[in-house]
Design an enzyme around this catalytic site. Structure first.
Site, PDB file in Angstrom:
ATOM      1  N   ARG A 125      -4.295 -37.372  30.624  1.00 47.41           N
ATOM      2  CA  ARG A 125      -5.444 -36.876  31.398  1.00 47.41           C
ATOM      3  C   ARG A 125      -6.782 -37.434  30.906  1.00 47.41           C
ATOM      4  NH1 ARG A 125      -2.295 -32.006  31.321  1.00 47.41           N
ATOM      5  NH2 ARG A 125      -1.414 -31.639  33.395  1.00 47.41           N
ATOM      6  N   LYS A 147     -16.203 -48.137  37.218  1.00 48.26           N
ATOM      7  CA  LYS A 147     -15.206 -48.249  38.289  1.00 48.26           C
ATOM      8  C   LYS A 147     -13.922 -48.820  37.702  1.00 48.26           C
ATOM      9  CE  LYS A 147     -17.729 -48.882  42.629  1.00 48.26           C
ATOM     10  NZ  LYS A 147     -17.940 -49.829  43.739  1.00 48.26           N
ATOM     11  N   GLU A 189     -21.991 -63.151  41.274  1.00 47.81           N
ATOM     12  CA  GLU A 189     -22.465 -61.787  41.017  1.00 47.81           C
ATOM     13  C   GLU A 189     -23.879 -61.794  40.443  1.00 47.81           C
ATOM     14  OE1 GLU A 189     -21.162 -58.988  41.902  1.00 47.81           O
ATOM     15  OE2 GLU A 189     -19.003 -59.288  42.142  1.00 47.81           O
ATOM     16  N   LYS A 233     -27.889 -53.385  37.141  1.00 50.76           N
ATOM     17  CA  LYS A 233     -26.731 -52.546  37.446  1.00 50.76           C
ATOM     18  C   LYS A 233     -26.857 -51.176  36.789  1.00 50.76           C
ATOM     19  CE  LYS A 233     -21.883 -52.185  38.098  1.00 50.76           C
ATOM     20  NZ  LYS A 233     -20.578 -52.840  38.229  1.00 50.76           N
ATOM     21  N   GLU A 243     -21.314 -43.587  43.662  1.00 56.34           N
ATOM     22  CA  GLU A 243     -21.492 -44.389  44.881  1.00 56.34           C
ATOM     23  C   GLU A 243     -21.575 -43.534  46.146  1.00 56.34           C
ATOM     24  OE1 GLU A 243     -19.257 -48.044  46.987  1.00 56.34           O
ATOM     25  OE2 GLU A 243     -19.309 -48.214  44.827  1.00 56.34           O
ATOM     26  N   ARG A 247     -25.915 -46.829  45.092  1.00 51.46           N
ATOM     27  CA  ARG A 247     -24.994 -47.723  44.372  1.00 51.46           C
ATOM     28  C   ARG A 247     -24.248 -48.667  45.314  1.00 51.46           C
ATOM     29  NH1 ARG A 247     -20.770 -46.481  39.371  1.00 51.46           N
ATOM     30  NH2 ARG A 247     -19.864 -48.565  39.365  1.00 51.46           N
ATOM     31  N   ASN A 251     -22.494 -53.626  46.379  1.00 50.83           N
ATOM     32  CA  ASN A 251     -21.395 -54.235  47.125  1.00 50.83           C
ATOM     33  C   ASN A 251     -21.870 -55.300  48.112  1.00 50.83           C
ATOM     34  OD1 ASN A 251     -19.141 -52.721  46.046  1.00 50.83           O
ATOM     35  ND2 ASN A 251     -20.020 -50.952  47.080  1.00 50.83           N
ATOM     36  N   HIS A 254     -19.529 -57.894  49.426  1.00 52.54           N
ATOM     37  CA  HIS A 254     -18.172 -57.491  49.058  1.00 52.54           C
ATOM     38  C   HIS A 254     -17.292 -57.098  50.242  1.00 52.54           C
ATOM     39  CE1 HIS A 254     -19.792 -57.749  45.082  1.00 52.54           C
ATOM     40  NE2 HIS A 254     -18.696 -57.302  44.514  1.00 52.54           N
ATOM     41  N   HIS A 258     -13.919 -59.029  50.449  1.00 50.56           N
ATOM     42  CA  HIS A 258     -12.584 -58.426  50.366  1.00 50.56           C
ATOM     43  C   HIS A 258     -11.724 -58.830  51.561  1.00 50.56           C
ATOM     44  CE1 HIS A 258     -14.051 -54.978  47.515  1.00 50.56           C
ATOM     45  NE2 HIS A 258     -13.896 -56.128  46.899  1.00 50.56           N
ATOM     46  N   HIS A 271     -12.455 -64.003  43.114  1.00 52.36           N
ATOM     47  CA  HIS A 271     -13.266 -62.886  43.618  1.00 52.36           C
ATOM     48  C   HIS A 271     -14.714 -63.319  43.868  1.00 52.36           C
ATOM     49  CE1 HIS A 271     -14.681 -58.819  44.245  1.00 52.36           C
ATOM     50  NE2 HIS A 271     -15.541 -58.947  43.244  1.00 52.36           N
TER      51      HIS A 271
END
Length: 363
Positions: A125, A147, A189, A233, A243, A247, A251, A254, A258, A271
């Site tokens: 956990r 993330k 980036e 960032k 997010e 935030r 992206n 992105h 993607h 990427h």
């Protein structure tokens, strides 16, 4: 002294990013400074390529300083960022006796960091973990912000958690062993930060001398752009950790990136390369909506291409584009949301983009 420390201020989850050439050689000393006591068990997650370069020296440094350390290697590549890989890590964690006082260290690029962070979030956990990114892309992006996750056959990062690291250590020396294509992918980036929030960084990247020094991997120049990127960032993440609002601007490029990764098959584009193409598409949509000028779009395109990044949109099916976009995490109440530039250094979130506005860019 070229050591930089950047605070990511998140209340009781705050942590520091330490940026210094050669820090990898003194990792035990750095761990002791942040309260990781000797005799604690440390599971280092890496891949074969990084392990061959740094693994033995890294593990020996930990063991010589009385840490109980073990390394597990995961396969490199987006297609291995999945639940099967996670399960293999759990097996090693169980055999090693990783308890709640233990710590995971991610030593590698973005995939290693994402999987390690999620393993740490879910083992017993939740146990602490540290990010030590070794690619430019992971240094400026995925290692900061918490993330973590793995992919699902239906899409990227659909299984994951927000899990902030205890610390991040960045050694620009590791970029010396990075393939040139991977370095360029990371620059996508960095350029993104220039477009969304930092026009001074964008201008800095346009200067020919800086460009040459960066391509030649001069530490002083690398530290400057990594430091600027992480500060941007950190500032955004501290305002919106999960997010729910601002935030999302991180992206930029992105959503379409993607789409391209997914429909062209993971592996055809790195990427960062897919993000570069995605930024070009977002820039074109911004022209259609009258948000910024053709000159600004051209500046973005020239800068991306000057770091050997692709901007040309590959041939993919329009219907498939829509299907992937509707599965995007930024969709709210059935509406797609796009991050579009208003000028170099400023973007906003828009949910009023007609399908026809962007589908015409795909054949």
């Amino acid at each position: 002294m070229n050591k930089r420390k950047i605070l990511v201020p998140l209340g009781d989850k705050s942590y520091e990013v330490t940026l210094e050439a050669g820090i990898l050689n003194n990792i035990s000393e750095e761990l002791l400074k942040i309260g990781i006591t000797k005799n604690r068990k440390i599971l280092v997650i890496s891949n074969e390529e990084i392990s061959n370069l740094y693994g033995e020296k890294f593990l020996n440094n930990l063991k010589d300083n009385k840490f109980q350390a073990k390394m597990v290697l995961i396969k490199a590549g987006e297609s291995y960022k999945n639940l099967k890989t996670l399960s293999e890590i759990y097996d090693v964690a169980f055999e090693f006796g990783l308890d709640r006082n233990s710590i995971i260290i991610a030593l590698g690029g973005g995939i290693v960091g994402d999987v390690s962070g999620f393993a740490a979030a879910t083992w017993l956990r939740g146990i602490e973990y540290i990010q030590i990114p070794t690619t430019l892309l992971s240094m400026v992006d995925s290692s900061v912000g918490g993330k973590t996750g793995v992919n699902h056959p239906k899409g990227k990062n659909l299984i994951g958690a927000f899990n902030q690291p205890k610390a991040v250590f960045i050694d620009p020396e590791t970029l010396k062993s990075l393939p040139k294509r991977e370095f360029s992918a990371g620059m996508a980036e960095v350029i993104k930060y220039g477009v969304i929030r930092d026009k001074e960084l964008f201008k800095y990247l346009e200067i020919e001398k800086n460009k040459n020094e960066l391509i030649n991997l001069k530490n002083e120049y690398l530290i400057k752009i990594i430091n600027s990127s992480i500060k941007t960032k950190s500032h955004i993440v501290s305002q919106d950790e999960h997010e729910n609002g601002v935030r999302a601007i991180l992206n930029y490029g992105h959503s379409f990136g993607h789409v391209i990764e997914n429909l062209c098959g993971y592996g055809k584009f790195l990427h960062g390369e897919a993000i570069s193409i995605g930024m070009n598409i977002a820039g074109k949509i911004a022209i259609e909506k009258g948000l910024w000028s053709k000159e600004e779009l051209e500046r973005q395109k020239i800068l991306l291409e000057s770091y050997d990044l692709p901007t040309e949109i590959p041939k993919i099916n329009k219907e498939d584009v829509l299907t992937i976009l509707m599965g995007d995490k930024k969709v709210r109440d059935g509406k797609m949301r796009f991050i579009l530039p208003k000028e170099i250094g400023a973007v906003d979130i828009y949910d009023d983009v007609e399908d026809s506005l962007f589908l015409k860019f795909f054949s």
